[in-house]
Design a protein around this motif. Structure first.
Motif, PDB file in Angstrom:
ATOM      1  N   SER A   8      -3.188  14.052  -3.333  1.00  0.00           N
ATOM      2  CA  SER A   8      -3.238  13.686  -1.918  1.00  0.00           C
ATOM      3  C   SER A   8      -3.536  12.194  -1.790  1.00  0.00           C
ATOM      4  O   SER A   8      -3.863  11.522  -2.775  1.00  0.00           O
ATOM      5  CB  SER A   8      -4.322  14.483  -1.193  1.00  0.00           C
ATOM      6  OG  SER A   8      -5.598  14.112  -1.700  1.00  0.00           O
ATOM      7  N   GLU A   9      -3.460  11.689  -0.578  1.00  0.00           N
ATOM      8  CA  GLU A   9      -3.785  10.285  -0.348  1.00  0.00           C
ATOM      9  C   GLU A   9      -5.259  10.025  -0.649  1.00  0.00           C
ATOM     10  O   GLU A   9      -5.625   8.927  -1.072  1.00  0.00           O
ATOM     11  CB  GLU A   9      -3.468   9.878   1.092  1.00  0.00           C
ATOM     12  CG  GLU A   9      -3.691   8.392   1.339  1.00  0.00           C
ATOM     13  CD  GLU A   9      -3.354   7.957   2.749  1.00  0.00           C
ATOM     14  OE1 GLU A   9      -3.500   6.752   3.048  1.00  0.00           O
ATOM     15  OE2 GLU A   9      -2.961   8.813   3.572  1.00  0.00           O
ATOM     16  N   THR A  10      -6.090  11.042  -0.469  1.00  0.00           N
ATOM     17  CA  THR A  10      -7.519  10.896  -0.771  1.00  0.00           C
ATOM     18  C   THR A  10      -7.725  10.561  -2.244  1.00  0.00           C
ATOM     19  O   THR A  10      -8.530   9.693  -2.588  1.00  0.00           O
ATOM     20  CB  THR A  10      -8.280  12.186  -0.426  1.00  0.00           C
ATOM     21  OG1 THR A  10      -8.098  12.496   0.955  1.00  0.00           O
ATOM     22  CG2 THR A  10      -9.771  12.022  -0.712  1.00  0.00           C
ATOM     23  N   LEU A  35       1.638   4.098  -2.829  1.00  0.00           N
ATOM     24  CA  LEU A  35       1.268   5.478  -2.520  1.00  0.00           C
ATOM     25  C   LEU A  35       2.440   6.417  -2.806  1.00  0.00           C
ATOM     26  O   LEU A  35       2.258   7.512  -3.358  1.00  0.00           O
ATOM     27  CB  LEU A  35       0.848   5.597  -1.057  1.00  0.00           C
ATOM     28  CG  LEU A  35       0.489   7.004  -0.561  1.00  0.00           C
ATOM     29  CD1 LEU A  35      -0.658   7.604  -1.367  1.00  0.00           C
ATOM     30  CD2 LEU A  35       0.138   6.965   0.935  1.00  0.00           C
ATOM     31  N   GLU A  36       3.635   5.976  -2.456  1.00  0.00           N
ATOM     32  CA  GLU A  36       4.826   6.784  -2.728  1.00  0.00           C
ATOM     33  C   GLU A  36       5.022   6.976  -4.228  1.00  0.00           C
ATOM     34  O   GLU A  36       5.338   8.084  -4.697  1.00  0.00           O
ATOM     35  CB  GLU A  36       6.062   6.106  -2.121  1.00  0.00           C
ATOM     36  CG  GLU A  36       7.334   6.919  -2.256  1.00  0.00           C
ATOM     37  CD  GLU A  36       8.527   6.267  -1.574  1.00  0.00           C
ATOM     38  OE1 GLU A  36       9.654   6.706  -1.835  1.00  0.00           O
ATOM     39  OE2 GLU A  36       8.315   5.317  -0.784  1.00  0.00           O
ATOM     40  N   TYR A  39      -5.601   9.105  -4.204  1.00  0.00           N
ATOM     41  CA  TYR A  39      -5.093   7.743  -4.374  1.00  0.00           C
ATOM     42  C   TYR A  39      -6.138   6.720  -3.921  1.00  0.00           C
ATOM     43  O   TYR A  39      -6.419   5.739  -4.617  1.00  0.00           O
ATOM     44  CB  TYR A  39      -3.806   7.599  -3.561  1.00  0.00           C
ATOM     45  CG  TYR A  39      -3.242   6.203  -3.475  1.00  0.00           C
ATOM     46  CD1 TYR A  39      -2.755   5.546  -4.603  1.00  0.00           C
ATOM     47  CD2 TYR A  39      -3.164   5.535  -2.248  1.00  0.00           C
ATOM     48  CE1 TYR A  39      -2.215   4.267  -4.516  1.00  0.00           C
ATOM     49  CE2 TYR A  39      -2.626   4.273  -2.145  1.00  0.00           C
ATOM     50  CZ  TYR A  39      -2.157   3.633  -3.285  1.00  0.00           C
ATOM     51  OH  TYR A  39      -1.635   2.378  -3.200  1.00  0.00           O
ATOM     52  N   ARG A  65      -9.056   3.870   5.556  1.00  0.00           N
ATOM     53  CA  ARG A  65      -8.137   4.955   5.223  1.00  0.00           C
ATOM     54  C   ARG A  65      -8.909   6.203   4.788  1.00  0.00           C
ATOM     55  O   ARG A  65      -8.550   7.334   5.127  1.00  0.00           O
ATOM     56  CB  ARG A  65      -7.184   4.522   4.109  1.00  0.00           C
ATOM     57  CG  ARG A  65      -6.193   3.419   4.495  1.00  0.00           C
ATOM     58  CD  ARG A  65      -5.300   3.833   5.643  1.00  0.00           C
ATOM     59  NE  ARG A  65      -4.638   5.111   5.389  1.00  0.00           N
ATOM     60  CZ  ARG A  65      -4.027   5.840   6.328  1.00  0.00           C
ATOM     61  NH1 ARG A  65      -4.022   5.421   7.584  1.00  0.00           N
ATOM     62  NH2 ARG A  65      -3.447   6.981   6.017  1.00  0.00           N
ATOM     63  N   TYR A 102       0.824  -1.212   0.000  1.00  0.00           N
ATOM     64  CA  TYR A 102       0.000   0.000   0.000  1.00  0.00           C
ATOM     65  C   TYR A 102       0.862   1.268   0.000  1.00  0.00           C
ATOM     66  O   TYR A 102       0.703   2.148  -0.857  1.00  0.00           O
ATOM     67  CB  TYR A 102      -0.929   0.011   1.218  1.00  0.00           C
ATOM     68  CG  TYR A 102      -1.770   1.267   1.305  1.00  0.00           C
ATOM     69  CD1 TYR A 102      -2.958   1.379   0.590  1.00  0.00           C
ATOM     70  CD2 TYR A 102      -1.365   2.361   2.089  1.00  0.00           C
ATOM     71  CE1 TYR A 102      -3.735   2.534   0.644  1.00  0.00           C
ATOM     72  CE2 TYR A 102      -2.125   3.515   2.158  1.00  0.00           C
ATOM     73  CZ  TYR A 102      -3.305   3.596   1.430  1.00  0.00           C
ATOM     74  OH  TYR A 102      -4.048   4.755   1.477  1.00  0.00           O
ATOM     75  N   TYR A 103       1.778   1.378   0.942  1.00  0.00           N
ATOM     76  CA  TYR A 103       2.558   2.613   1.072  1.00  0.00           C
ATOM     77  C   TYR A 103       3.605   2.749  -0.029  1.00  0.00           C
ATOM     78  O   TYR A 103       3.933   3.877  -0.435  1.00  0.00           O
ATOM     79  CB  TYR A 103       3.191   2.691   2.464  1.00  0.00           C
ATOM     80  CG  TYR A 103       2.161   2.963   3.545  1.00  0.00           C
ATOM     81  CD1 TYR A 103       1.613   4.245   3.690  1.00  0.00           C
ATOM     82  CD2 TYR A 103       1.709   1.951   4.380  1.00  0.00           C
ATOM     83  CE1 TYR A 103       0.647   4.496   4.665  1.00  0.00           C
ATOM     84  CE2 TYR A 103       0.752   2.200   5.355  1.00  0.00           C
ATOM     85  CZ  TYR A 103       0.223   3.468   5.488  1.00  0.00           C
ATOM     86  OH  TYR A 103      -0.744   3.718   6.435  1.00  0.00           O
TER      87      TYR A 103
END
Length: 231
Positions: A31-33, A20-21, A35, A197, A16-17
């Motif tokens: 933003s993460e939103t 995301l990176e 994603y 999340r 996941y991370y």
């Protein structure tokens, strides 16, 4: 960025991370939103809202048009390549079209069979640089019909491509049932992780739960309106 599609929760969570990176590296003003919204859109087609349980559950299936000729043997009857338009080589035979709901495993096997059939006719199709994955979105291969059977809609097929890329083998004749079962068990966990999340970033309205529930309610309302008009 083409988001990876995971068939089990452990792989999804572990990457996941990292993904995301990569998302941030490609999309700077995001933003993460954003994603998470993209992830929700990717996995939502394999889920539905259950009113009784008030939760999201797995529904890895697809509606596909089944074409057949009543009172005629299917052997020897062939369609032209433009199946989606309903054009037939045998003008005197009237086809019947039925919508069928099939599991994504059955659909994947159907696409795999079509690709393998194409490759068997072209001996260099699976050389050292190419494999089955290179053909799963070839419009001519997946929409060409020979005889009665399923009619693949190319636009609808696009939604299944991420799943097929993750699920279909690079070489082989059959799909893996164990991997598919793992996916069915994992898809709800993946959805719950995405929703958690989204709640963390205060994007409640974008959760798979909220979106699926709203869609289910809309379908019920439309169905009731239709019945009212019919009566």
């Amino acid at each position: 960025m083409e988001l990876p599609f995971y068939l089990n929760f452990t792989d999804f969570e572990n990457h996941y991370y990292d993904n995301l990176e990569k998302w941030f590296e490609e999309y700077h003003n995001t933003s993460e939103t954003d994603y998470l919204k993209a992830l929700a859109e990717l996995y939502s087609p394999y889920l539905y809202y259950n009113f009784t349980e008030d939760r999201v559950q797995a529904d890895a299936s697809i509606e596909i048009k089944d074409c057949f000729f009543p009172y005629h043997e299917k052997i020897g009857i062939s369609f032209c390549s433009q199946c989606e338009s309903g054009s037939l080589l045998h003008k005197n035979m009237n086809p019947v079209f039925e919508w069928k709901t099939v599991s994504m495993m059955e659909y994947a096997q159907y696409i795999l069979d079509k690709v393998n059939k194409h490759c068997s006719k072209h001996k260099n199709a699976l050389d050292g640089n190419r494999n089955i994955q290179d053909y799963i979105n070839d419009r001519e291969i997946i929409t060409t019909r020979e005889g009665a059977g399923y009619c693949v809609n190319y636009n609808q097929h696009q939604m299944t491509v991420p799943f097929l890329k993750a699920y279909l083998p690079y070489y082989g004749q059959t799909v893996n049932m164990a991997v598919y079962r793992d996916f069915i068990f994992s898809i709800v966990e993946i959805a719950e992780y995405i929703d958690q999340r989204l709640k963390t970033v205060q994007a409640f309205e974008h959760t798979i739960y909220a979106q699926s529930r709203a869609e289910a309610k809309f379908k019920v309302q439309m169905s009731r309106q239709f019945l009212t008009l019919c009566n």
